[in-house]
Design a protein around this motif. Sequence first.
Motif, PDB file in Angstrom:
ATOM      1  N   TYR A  20       0.845  -1.186   0.000  1.00 40.15           N
ATOM      2  CA  TYR A  20       0.000   0.000   0.000  1.00 40.15           C
ATOM      3  C   TYR A  20       0.887   1.244   0.000  1.00 40.15           C
ATOM      4  O   TYR A  20       1.967   1.239   0.604  1.00 40.15           O
ATOM      5  CB  TYR A  20      -0.899   0.028   1.235  1.00 40.15           C
ATOM      6  N   LEU A  21       0.432   2.279  -0.651  1.00 42.97           N
ATOM      7  CA  LEU A  21       1.140   3.556  -0.630  1.00 42.97           C
ATOM      8  C   LEU A  21       0.270   4.537   0.150  1.00 42.97           C
ATOM      9  O   LEU A  21      -0.667   5.132  -0.386  1.00 42.97           O
ATOM     10  CB  LEU A  21       1.395   4.056  -2.052  1.00 42.97           C
ATOM     11  N   HIS A  22       0.592   4.685   1.423  1.00 44.44           N
ATOM     12  CA  HIS A  22      -0.195   5.556   2.292  1.00 44.44           C
ATOM     13  C   HIS A  22       0.277   7.000   2.140  1.00 44.44           C
ATOM     14  O   HIS A  22       1.475   7.290   2.269  1.00 44.44           O
ATOM     15  CB  HIS A  22      -0.056   5.120   3.750  1.00 44.44           C
ATOM     16  N   VAL A  23      -0.644   7.894   1.864  1.00 43.18           N
ATOM     17  CA  VAL A  23      -0.335   9.314   1.749  1.00 43.18           C
ATOM     18  C   VAL A  23      -0.651   9.967   3.089  1.00 43.18           C
ATOM     19  O   VAL A  23      -1.805  10.042   3.510  1.00 43.18           O
ATOM     20  CB  VAL A  23      -1.151   9.973   0.622  1.00 43.18           C
ATOM     21  N   LEU A  24       0.397  10.405   3.781  1.00 48.69           N
ATOM     22  CA  LEU A  24       0.275  10.924   5.138  1.00 48.69           C
ATOM     23  C   LEU A  24       0.597  12.411   5.166  1.00 48.69           C
ATOM     24  O   LEU A  24       1.371  12.911   4.339  1.00 48.69           O
ATOM     25  CB  LEU A  24       1.230  10.166   6.081  1.00 48.69           C
ATOM     26  N   THR A  25       0.036  13.089   6.132  1.00 51.53           N
ATOM     27  CA  THR A  25       0.319  14.511   6.304  1.00 51.53           C
ATOM     28  C   THR A  25       0.597  14.793   7.777  1.00 51.53           C
ATOM     29  O   THR A  25       0.288  13.988   8.652  1.00 51.53           O
ATOM     30  CB  THR A  25      -0.853  15.379   5.825  1.00 51.53           C
ATOM     31  N   GLY A  26       1.169  15.963   8.038  1.00 53.43           N
ATOM     32  CA  GLY A  26       1.496  16.343   9.408  1.00 53.43           C
ATOM     33  C   GLY A  26       2.979  16.593   9.543  1.00 53.43           C
ATOM     34  O   GLY A  26       3.763  16.377   8.610  1.00 53.43           O
ATOM     35  N   ALA A  27       3.379  17.051  10.720  1.00 56.93           N
ATOM     36  CA  ALA A  27       4.786  17.404  10.939  1.00 56.93           C
ATOM     37  C   ALA A  27       5.702  16.192  10.845  1.00 56.93           C
ATOM     38  O   ALA A  27       6.754  16.244  10.207  1.00 56.93           O
ATOM     39  CB  ALA A  27       4.933  18.085  12.298  1.00 56.93           C
ATOM     40  N   ASP A  28       5.330  15.091  11.503  1.00 56.96           N
ATOM     41  CA  ASP A  28       6.124  13.862  11.498  1.00 56.96           C
ATOM     42  C   ASP A  28       5.181  12.669  11.371  1.00 56.96           C
ATOM     43  O   ASP A  28       5.035  11.872  12.307  1.00 56.96           O
ATOM     44  CB  ASP A  28       6.945  13.746  12.789  1.00 56.96           C
ATOM     45  N   PRO A  29       4.527  12.494  10.229  1.00 57.69           N
ATOM     46  CA  PRO A  29       3.481  11.477  10.131  1.00 57.69           C
ATOM     47  C   PRO A  29       3.985  10.041  10.237  1.00 57.69           C
ATOM     48  O   PRO A  29       3.280   9.186  10.780  1.00 57.69           O
ATOM     49  CB  PRO A  29       2.859  11.756   8.766  1.00 57.69           C
ATOM     50  N   TYR A  38      11.656   9.702   4.519  1.00 52.06           N
ATOM     51  CA  TYR A  38      10.334   9.882   3.923  1.00 52.06           C
ATOM     52  C   TYR A  38      10.080  11.390   3.765  1.00 52.06           C
ATOM     53  O   TYR A  38       9.324  11.986   4.523  1.00 52.06           O
ATOM     54  CB  TYR A  38       9.252   9.262   4.805  1.00 52.06           C
ATOM     55  N   PRO A  39      10.708  11.995   2.781  1.00 54.61           N
ATOM     56  CA  PRO A  39      10.581  13.452   2.631  1.00 54.61           C
ATOM     57  C   PRO A  39       9.174  13.852   2.168  1.00 54.61           C
ATOM     58  O   PRO A  39       8.534  13.154   1.379  1.00 54.61           O
ATOM     59  CB  PRO A  39      11.623  13.790   1.567  1.00 54.61           C
ATOM     60  N   ALA A  40       8.726  14.973   2.660  1.00 57.23           N
ATOM     61  CA  ALA A  40       7.433  15.509   2.252  1.00 57.23           C
ATOM     62  C   ALA A  40       7.590  16.253   0.928  1.00 57.23           C
ATOM     63  O   ALA A  40       8.652  16.832   0.639  1.00 57.23           O
ATOM     64  CB  ALA A  40       6.894  16.449   3.322  1.00 57.23           C
TER      65      ALA A  40
END
Length: 266
Positions: free
Chosen positions: A193-202, A239-241
């Motif tokens: 799965y490719l989870h798309v996460l958000t936040g400061a340190d997801p 895991y760079p944003a």
Amino acid sequence: MSHIWDPDRYLAYADERGRPFVDLLARVHAETPKVVVDLGCGPGNLTALLADRWPRASVTGIDSSPQMIAAAREVLGVTWEVADLRDWARPDPVALRAPVDVLVSNATLQWLPDHLALLPDLLDRVAPRGWFAFQVPGNFDEPSHTIRADIAERAPYAEHVRDVAVPASHEPADYARLLLDLGCEVDAWETTYLHVLTGADPVFDWVSGTGARPTLQALPDGLRGDFEDEFRALLREAYPADADGRVVMPFRRIFVVAQKPDGVRV
């Protein structure tokens, strides 16, 4: 030190953690099971799907964490039990227990180092022509895990976390061969799965609720903050944003669905 699960932190990514359960359940073709058991049910949000699918079945959720079961008791229509699944699987000639028509375990077996050897005992609890379905993470060579392990091996952390629980799993073919040898019909596969996460340190938020939690809890207060700071920084590098603050985290999972042969006790 025994770690304590936090249902709220675990549920922070409920949708992402729940999708593999739904994908696993889609391959279980039981029609009218009488007894359904979820081993390692956690906070019960996914066990509720079992009760919805088979409303006439007796559904039981079992977890070794009192905190998880306390949260699960808010879900109606399911019987909840605090127990170690190894004890549940152990043969009990005194207490005759009903065979299970559908036995499900989602993201739990990886916490048991000997879980491959435990599969025959678990299958033995399943009724003839019943179903045994489980899913385990298969991403332990990803940075989300290897970074934690690398930091934990160094002083001053190593002496505090040397004996903490660390999850691990086998390859799909290992599970398939064992269950095939026991006479089952087996469907085994893997999905990333490719989870798309958000936040400061997801990614840290994700792993601190699951795989890294025992390590973090084992550290004394004076060291935990330093460990977390370094862990967060290295995870941000791995895991760079993107420009919109989104992080893509690959997550490999391993699935096995086995139907037990008719009239054979393993």
